[in-house]
Design an enzyme around this catalytic site. Structure first.
Site, PDB file in Angstrom:
ATOM      1  CE  LYS A 163      -4.183  -2.010   0.488  1.00  0.00           C
ATOM      2  NZ  LYS A 163      -5.145  -1.575  -0.304  1.00  0.00           N
ATOM      3  CE  LYS A 262     -10.318  -5.047  -3.683  1.00  0.00           C
ATOM      4  NZ  LYS A 262     -10.498  -4.169  -3.576  1.00  0.00           N
TER       5      LYS A 262
HETATM    6  O1  NPG Z   1      -6.035  -9.998   1.159  1.00  0.00           O
HETATM    7  O2  NPG Z   1      -8.197  -8.987   1.756  1.00  0.00           O
HETATM    8  C1  NPG Z   1      -7.165  -8.892   1.771  1.00  0.00           C
HETATM    9  C2  NPG Z   1      -6.720  -7.511   1.573  1.00  0.00           C
HETATM   10  C3  NPG Z   1      -5.889  -7.349   0.222  1.00  0.00           C
HETATM   11  O3  NPG Z   1      -5.438  -4.836   0.271  1.00  0.00           O
HETATM   12  C4  NPG Z   1      -6.484  -5.535   0.185  1.00  0.00           C
HETATM   13  N1  NPG Z   1      -7.579  -5.188  -0.589  1.00  0.00           N
HETATM   14  O4  NPG Z   1      -7.714  -1.556  -1.644  1.00  0.00           O
HETATM   15  O5  NPG Z   1      -7.746  -4.147  -2.112  1.00  0.00           O
HETATM   16  C5  NPG Z   1      -8.078  -2.826  -1.423  1.00  0.00           C
HETATM   17  C6  NPG Z   1      -7.671  -4.019  -0.059  1.00  0.00           C
HETATM   18  C7  NPG Z   1      -8.211  -2.967   1.076  1.00  0.00           C
HETATM   19  C8  NPG Z   1      -8.668  -3.596   2.263  1.00  0.00           C
HETATM   20  C9  NPG Z   1      -8.992  -1.590   0.885  1.00  0.00           C
HETATM   21  C10 NPG Z   1      -9.380  -3.099   3.213  1.00  0.00           C
HETATM   22  C11 NPG Z   1      -9.488  -1.064   2.501  1.00  0.00           C
HETATM   23  C12 NPG Z   1      -9.690  -1.912   3.069  1.00  0.00           C
END
Ligand code: NPG
Length: 375
Positions: A163, A262
């Site tokens: 991130k 997604k």
């Molecule tokens: O492996 O489920 C997982 C997490 C993957 O980073 C991840 N998801 O932006 O895609 C995204 C994100 C996310 C997770 C965004 C939580 C916001 C909150």
């Protein structure tokens, strides 16, 4: 098929560690899970919405409200040919894709279980196992970041996603490159940059990243087009891709050359498959994202990731990477790959005792018990 009864549960599951992104801090997983009873049998669904409206406008309590007040009245007691008709039945309601997707998922699970058909086969899977990638949240120091990347690589993940946000980008990403060499590495900004940050993002271009995901706001396709023209690193879109139509628009405009898939974000599995197909037709590879789902949502994501154009490792891991407790027994990752479930429907067994243990709110919609047979 006919939907007869719904148990809508809000659960609070502890995370292994807080997960911070430019879209907010998750301290635990506040998640909605539904169990539907239909004339064909039962099915389970999970809503991708987070506890707060910081990633998209949907959030758990809002999804619970819209499901009870606006979606279920359009589905309960109605004759459907199958789960594929859920989207059509819910069409009068605008928005709320994660809430819709959750109900579609549960009805699809019920329909496929009754037929003995695995979700992966139903969607058109071509793989029996899929490559897994680890998503690593924003950290408070480069030392902690390097530790987290080291842990993910030691566990066998086949790619790492970091991130980023303004102020946490070039330096940490460069540090990971220097320390771990040519590992498959990508970054995700969750829309944290502005068009004026183009120069700053261009400085990531020499780091051989697999992609930069969603650098700008979801409605700023123009900024993504400008960045894509300037960089050789591919641009991937997540939040901007809300439907197959949105995917086609973004691709044709040149805003992205990779798409994060997604099901919750696009309103369900059938629309997700259409997004997959549109991307495939344009030669744009896709990968399956994650929303800190429980084992239930993750099992369904594995089925989607087995489609032919899901050619890049997804944010796929056993739920225990993020969740301290889960609703199912986690699948075992071997050599950085997870098996695609082969059981009927979503293909996993939900542990109802654990579901009850973590339930903080329960709504039951429909008759408590099926009406007794007439004499
Ligand atoms: O492996 O489920 C997982 C997490 C993957 O980073 C991840 N998801 O932006 O895609 C995204 C994100 C996310 C997770 C965004 C939580 C916001 C909150």
């Amino acid at each position: 098929m006919r939907l007869e009864r719904v148990e809508l549960r809000r659960l609070r599951l502890p995370l292994v560690a807080p997960f911070r992104t430019a879209a907010g801090l998750q301290r635990d997983r506040d998640v909605l899970v539904v169990k539907v009873t239909t004339d064909l049998g039962e099915g389970w669904g999970e809503c991708a919405a987070l506890g707060e409206p910081t990633y998209t406008s949907e959030y758990t309590e809002g999804a619970r409200h819209v499901i009870r007040r606006h979606l279920l009245p359009r589905l309960l007691g109605r004759e459907l040919q199958g789960a594929e008709e859920v989207a059509e039945a819910l069409r009068p309601v605008r928005g709320h894709p994660m809430a819709r997707a959750c109900l579609e998922m549960a009805l699809l699970d019920a329909e496929l279980r009754a037929r003995g058909e695995p979700l992966a086969r139903h969607l058109g899977a071509v793989r029996s196992a899929v490559d897994c990638g680890a998503a690593i949240g924003l950290k408070d120091s480069i030392g902690h970041l390097l530790e987290a990347v080291e842990g993910a690589l030691a566990a066998g993940y086949r790619r790492v996603k970091l991130k980023i946000e303004p102020g946490w980008d070039l330096e940490p990403v460069q540090a990971v490159r220097e320390r771990f060499g040519p590992i498959p590495l990508q970054v995700d900004a969750n829309g944290a940059y502005e068009l004026g940050d183009l120069g700053r993002l261009a400085r990531l271009d020499h780091l051989d990243l697999l992609m930069i995901e969603q650098p700008f706001a979801e409605d700023d396709l123009r900024a993504h087009v400008e960045l894509a023209r300037r960089l050789r690193t591919p641009i991937c879109l997540d939040e901007s891709i809300t439907s197959a139509r949105a995917a086609a628009t973004a691709i044709v405009l040149g805003a992205c050359s990779i798409v994060n898939l997604k099901p919750g974000r696009v309103g369900g599995y059938f629309e997700a498959r259409r997004v997959h197909d549109v991307c495939q037709a344009h030669g744009v590879p896709v990968w399956v994202g994650g929303m800190l789902e429980t084992g239930l949502g993750r099992a369904a994501n594995l089925a989607l990731a087995a489609l032919p154009n899901c050619v890049l490792p997804g944010d796929l891991s056993a739920a225990d990477r993020h969740l301290a407790q889960d609703l199912t027994d986690p699948p075992v990752m071997r050599d950085g790959r997870l098996p695609v479930p082969t059981g009927a429907g979503i293909g996993i067994t939900v542990d109802e005792e654990r579901v009850s243990e973590f339930t903080v709110e329960l709504d039951v919609v429909g008759p408590e018990r099926p009406a007794p047979p007439r004499p």
